[in-house]
Design a protein around this motif. Structure first.
Motif, PDB file in Angstrom:
ATOM      1  N   GLY A 238       0.814  -1.207   0.000  1.00 27.73           N
ATOM      2  CA  GLY A 238       0.000   0.000   0.000  1.00 27.73           C
ATOM      3  C   GLY A 238       0.845   1.253   0.000  1.00 27.73           C
ATOM      4  O   GLY A 238       2.071   1.219  -0.045  1.00 27.73           O
ATOM      5  N   LYS A 239       0.191   2.387   0.083  1.00 28.39           N
ATOM      6  CA  LYS A 239       0.864   3.684   0.030  1.00 28.39           C
ATOM      7  C   LYS A 239       1.079   4.236   1.430  1.00 28.39           C
ATOM      8  O   LYS A 239       0.196   4.172   2.279  1.00 28.39           O
ATOM      9  CB  LYS A 239       0.031   4.676  -0.791  1.00 28.39           C
ATOM     10  N   GLU A 240       2.284   4.778   1.676  1.00 28.02           N
ATOM     11  CA  GLU A 240       2.580   5.416   2.950  1.00 28.02           C
ATOM     12  C   GLU A 240       2.445   6.930   2.802  1.00 28.02           C
ATOM     13  O   GLU A 240       3.028   7.523   1.896  1.00 28.02           O
ATOM     14  CB  GLU A 240       3.998   5.058   3.408  1.00 28.02           C
ATOM     15  N   ASN A 241       1.691   7.544   3.695  1.00 27.10           N
ATOM     16  CA  ASN A 241       1.472   8.991   3.640  1.00 27.10           C
ATOM     17  C   ASN A 241       2.267   9.683   4.737  1.00 27.10           C
ATOM     18  O   ASN A 241       1.944   9.566   5.922  1.00 27.10           O
ATOM     19  CB  ASN A 241      -0.023   9.308   3.811  1.00 27.10           C
ATOM     20  N   SER A 242       3.321  10.387   4.346  1.00 21.02           N
ATOM     21  CA  SER A 242       4.096  11.135   5.331  1.00 21.02           C
ATOM     22  C   SER A 242       3.267  12.304   5.842  1.00 21.02           C
ATOM     23  O   SER A 242       2.375  12.804   5.155  1.00 21.02           O
ATOM     24  CB  SER A 242       5.399  11.640   4.714  1.00 21.02           C
ATOM     25  N   SER A 243       3.582  12.745   7.062  1.00 19.94           N
ATOM     26  CA  SER A 243       2.774  13.794   7.677  1.00 19.94           C
ATOM     27  C   SER A 243       3.669  14.728   8.474  1.00 19.94           C
ATOM     28  O   SER A 243       3.770  14.629   9.695  1.00 19.94           O
ATOM     29  CB  SER A 243       1.709  13.171   8.583  1.00 19.94           C
ATOM     30  N   PRO A 244       4.352  15.662   7.820  1.00 17.47           N
ATOM     31  CA  PRO A 244       5.249  16.568   8.533  1.00 17.47           C
ATOM     32  C   PRO A 244       4.478  17.518   9.448  1.00 17.47           C
ATOM     33  O   PRO A 244       3.390  17.987   9.108  1.00 17.47           O
ATOM     34  CB  PRO A 244       5.951  17.329   7.399  1.00 17.47           C
ATOM     35  N   PHE A 245       5.066  17.795  10.595  1.00 14.69           N
ATOM     36  CA  PHE A 245       4.475  18.731  11.549  1.00 14.69           C
ATOM     37  C   PHE A 245       4.686  20.166  11.075  1.00 14.69           C
ATOM     38  O   PHE A 245       5.763  20.530  10.603  1.00 14.69           O
ATOM     39  CB  PHE A 245       5.116  18.535  12.925  1.00 14.69           C
ATOM     40  N   VAL A 246       3.642  20.973  11.187  1.00 11.26           N
ATOM     41  CA  VAL A 246       3.726  22.393  10.814  1.00 11.26           C
ATOM     42  C   VAL A 246       3.392  23.214  12.059  1.00 11.26           C
ATOM     43  O   VAL A 246       2.264  23.208  12.532  1.00 11.26           O
ATOM     44  CB  VAL A 246       2.747  22.741   9.681  1.00 11.26           C
ATOM     45  N   GLY A 247       4.367  23.893  12.620  1.00  5.74           N
ATOM     46  CA  GLY A 247       4.136  24.667  13.826  1.00  5.74           C
ATOM     47  C   GLY A 247       3.722  26.095  13.539  1.00  5.74           C
ATOM     48  O   GLY A 247       3.751  26.568  12.397  1.00  5.74           O
ATOM     49  N   GLY A 248       3.296  26.801  14.575  1.00  9.49           N
ATOM     50  CA  GLY A 248       2.901  28.194  14.436  1.00  9.49           C
ATOM     51  C   GLY A 248       1.582  28.395  13.732  1.00  9.49           C
ATOM     52  O   GLY A 248       1.332  29.461  13.158  1.00  9.49           O
ATOM     53  N   THR A 249       0.714  27.382  13.771  1.00 11.60           N
ATOM     54  CA  THR A 249      -0.564  27.432  13.048  1.00 11.60           C
ATOM     55  C   THR A 249      -1.724  27.330  14.035  1.00 11.60           C
ATOM     56  O   THR A 249      -1.549  26.892  15.173  1.00 11.60           O
ATOM     57  CB  THR A 249      -0.651  26.274  12.044  1.00 11.60           C
ATOM     58  N   GLU A 250      -2.911  27.708  13.576  1.00  9.18           N
ATOM     59  CA  GLU A 250      -4.073  27.622  14.447  1.00  9.18           C
ATOM     60  C   GLU A 250      -5.332  27.378  13.643  1.00  9.18           C
ATOM     61  O   GLU A 250      -5.389  27.642  12.429  1.00  9.18           O
ATOM     62  CB  GLU A 250      -4.227  28.885  15.284  1.00  9.18           C
ATOM     63  N   ALA A 251      -6.353  26.859  14.333  1.00  7.78           N
ATOM     64  CA  ALA A 251      -7.688  26.673  13.757  1.00  7.78           C
ATOM     65  C   ALA A 251      -8.690  27.067  14.835  1.00  7.78           C
ATOM     66  O   ALA A 251      -8.609  26.577  15.965  1.00  7.78           O
ATOM     67  CB  ALA A 251      -7.893  25.228  13.319  1.00  7.78           C
ATOM     68  N   ARG A 252      -9.624  27.943  14.483  1.00  6.20           N
ATOM     69  CA  ARG A 252     -10.571  28.472  15.464  1.00  6.20           C
ATOM     70  C   ARG A 252     -12.002  28.295  14.943  1.00  6.20           C
ATOM     71  O   ARG A 252     -12.277  28.528  13.767  1.00  6.20           O
ATOM     72  CB  ARG A 252     -10.290  29.947  15.754  1.00  6.20           C
ATOM     73  N   LEU A 253     -12.885  27.883  15.833  1.00  9.30           N
ATOM     74  CA  LEU A 253     -14.295  27.699  15.493  1.00  9.30           C
ATOM     75  C   LEU A 253     -15.114  28.405  16.575  1.00  9.30           C
ATOM     76  O   LEU A 253     -15.341  27.860  17.662  1.00  9.30           O
ATOM     77  CB  LEU A 253     -14.645  26.209  15.428  1.00  9.30           C
ATOM     78  N   ASP A 254     -15.528  29.633  16.278  1.00 14.32           N
ATOM     79  CA  ASP A 254     -16.242  30.451  17.260  1.00 14.32           C
ATOM     80  C   ASP A 254     -17.719  30.090  17.232  1.00 14.32           C
ATOM     81  O   ASP A 254     -18.412  30.323  16.234  1.00 14.32           O
ATOM     82  CB  ASP A 254     -16.052  31.934  16.945  1.00 14.32           C
ATOM     83  N   ARG A 255     -18.186  29.531  18.350  1.00 18.89           N
ATOM     84  CA  ARG A 255     -19.584  29.101  18.439  1.00 18.89           C
ATOM     85  C   ARG A 255     -20.342  29.806  19.566  1.00 18.89           C
ATOM     86  O   ARG A 255     -21.470  29.447  19.876  1.00 18.89           O
ATOM     87  CB  ARG A 255     -19.654  27.588  18.653  1.00 18.89           C
ATOM     88  N   GLY A 256     -19.700  30.762  20.199  1.00 18.72           N
ATOM     89  CA  GLY A 256     -20.370  31.457  21.283  1.00 18.72           C
ATOM     90  C   GLY A 256     -20.579  30.550  22.487  1.00 18.72           C
ATOM     91  O   GLY A 256     -19.912  29.541  22.651  1.00 18.72           O
TER      92      GLY A 256
END
Length: 445
Positions: A238-256
């Motif tokens: 099968g296929k191997e998927n590399s996954s490098p870490f990316v720092g200094g990032t964010e994800a925000r979900l404002d739901r009150g």
């Protein structure tokens, strides 16, 4: 189909046919109850002797959500929902009826790396149960009209995701972007759009012997090897998927609302890249704090104490985590606090995380709690099967609980301080869900 599961020794004959071709099994060094075998087709088989009244067998595939691409995002969630639908050998009714009649349980779980199909049943009904486990795990047909009925379940799953789980999911997206950044949940826009052909292609590409493990607790190892040898699974890496870490990032979900759920992490270590360092991160996790250790107790980890000192008697939930994968990891903490207090709680937690300093008492307590928590966990046969399955699927080899405890005991204070310094200097990623009025951005930490 009526209840017609054969009571003839079908499984026994299959097992016997597999003995001639399989590699000789042997107990792992230092263990008399855990066995591991790599079959000629590269499939890994592992088992643990157990006197429990329930036998457990899992078929695991390295086919978690990290193997999805943009076009088939959500495939593993659909596979979870579709488990137990009509297969090449059994109808949905036959699977449900026969498993119920033998008092068994057939389930499927998945994460970012592994999909596991698990049977739980009394030993005298293994013959029947294993037939249906094989059907569900390897004989999928994905009929369109049956898949259409899974849409409601997928929507219900998405609606029930707690804020903390959503924050952890978003943290992976921010930290890895793709591969390990793929959600374990199906995106809303993908519900109803993943076709039977997409599912069949995904299974054919990832459900291969080189990516498969079969583990059992409370079942004879040679019998399990014979069963695994005769599973209808194609060979291939099968296929191997590399996954490098990316720092200094964010994800925000404002739901009150009243609460903010925030997850912050830096890069950890993978099991296959540096297992000793991965264990040191786990000791650091417990030293940092995983919540109250006793009922109605206080947070006794260094970060938990820092937050308590900042918020006093105000309510909050906290736990450090170490998400360890085959090739990398995430180390950090997740915090739930009232929106007006979240900002100062985060600042106190990050300041302590960045300090990179631990006392010998902190490390000794962290190691003791980690060791004991692990031993308490694997006392349960279900958890032992999960632990063996994760090792077999991700590491392609298995250590017994006693061997793992010996590895934990070998972790020194200098090992833990070394990873603490890495955490102190590492780039942070952040994810937040809820009322984010006081939650700082990652570049402000």
């Amino acid at each position: 189909m009526a209840s017609s599961a054969s009571k003839a020794p079908l499984f026994r004959s299959v097992a016997i046919r597999g003995f001639a071709a399989q590699a000789a099994s042997k107990p792992l060094r230092g263990s008399s109850d855990v066995h591991s075998t790599v079959l000629p087709n590269k499939l890994v088989v592992a088992s643990a002797e157990s006197a429990t009244p329930i036998s457990r067998v899992s078929i695991l595939f390295n086919a978690g959500s990290r193997n999805e691409n943009y076009d088939n995002l959500g495939t593993t969630h659909v596979l979870r929902a579709a488990a137990g639908l009509t297969t090449k050998g059994s109808t949905t009714f036959a699977i449900t009826r026969n498993i119920q009649q033998i008092g068994g349980n057939l389930s499927v779980t998945s994460d970012r790396e592994v999909i596991a199909y698990t049977l739980e049943v009394t030993p005298n009904h293994l013959d029947t149960g294993l037939k249906f486990l094989q059907d569900v795990a390897t004989g999928q047909v994905f009929k369109p009209w049956e898949l259409d009925e899974t849409a409601t379940r997928l929507r219900e799953d998405l609606a029930r995701i707690p804020g903390q789980v959503r924050a952890m999911d978003l943290l992976h997206r921010a930290a890895f972007r793709s591969a390990l950044g793929n959600s374990i949940f199906c995106p809303k826009h993908q519900i109803g759009r993943i076709s039977p052909e997409t599912l069949q292609h995904y299974v054919a590409s990832n459900f291969t012997t080189n990516r498969t493990a079969v583990v059992g607790v409370g079942i004879d190892h040679n019998t399990l090897c014979g069963y695994a040898q005769n599973l209808p699974i194609d060979s291939g890496a099968g296929k191997e998927n590399s996954s490098p870490f990316v720092g200094g990032t964010e994800a925000r979900l404002d739901r009150g609302g009243q609460w903010a759920h925030v997850a912050i992490a830096t890069q950890g270590e993978g099991w296959n890249t540096n297992p000793k360092e991965a264990l040191a991160y786990h000791v650091l996790q417990y030293a940092a704090g995983v919540g109250p250790w006793t009922k109605r107790g206080n947070n006794n980890g260094i970060i938990g104490k820092a937050i308590t000192g900042t918020l006093g008697e105000k309510p909050f939930g906290f736990g450090a985590f170490n998400a360890t994968y085959s090739d990398t990891g995430l180390f950090g903490f997740i915090l739930s606090a009232e929106a007006r207090d979240a900002g100062k709680a985060i600042e106190a937690a990050v300041k302590t995380l960045r300090s990179g300093s631990l006392t010998s008492d902190d490390i000794a307590r962290g190691k003791a709690q980690f060791r004991n928590d692990f031993l308490y966990w694997v006392e349960n046969g279900e958890n032992l099967a999960v632990d063996l399955g994760a090792q077999a699927a991700l590491c392609r080899s298995v250590l017994s609980p006693a061997q793992i405890v010996a590895e934990i005991d070998a972790i020194s204070a200098s090992d833990v301080n070394a990873v603490a310094k890495k955490v102190a200097s590492g780039k942070l990623s952040l994810a937040a869900v809820g009322n984010l009025a006081t939650v700082p951005h990652v570049d402000q930490l």
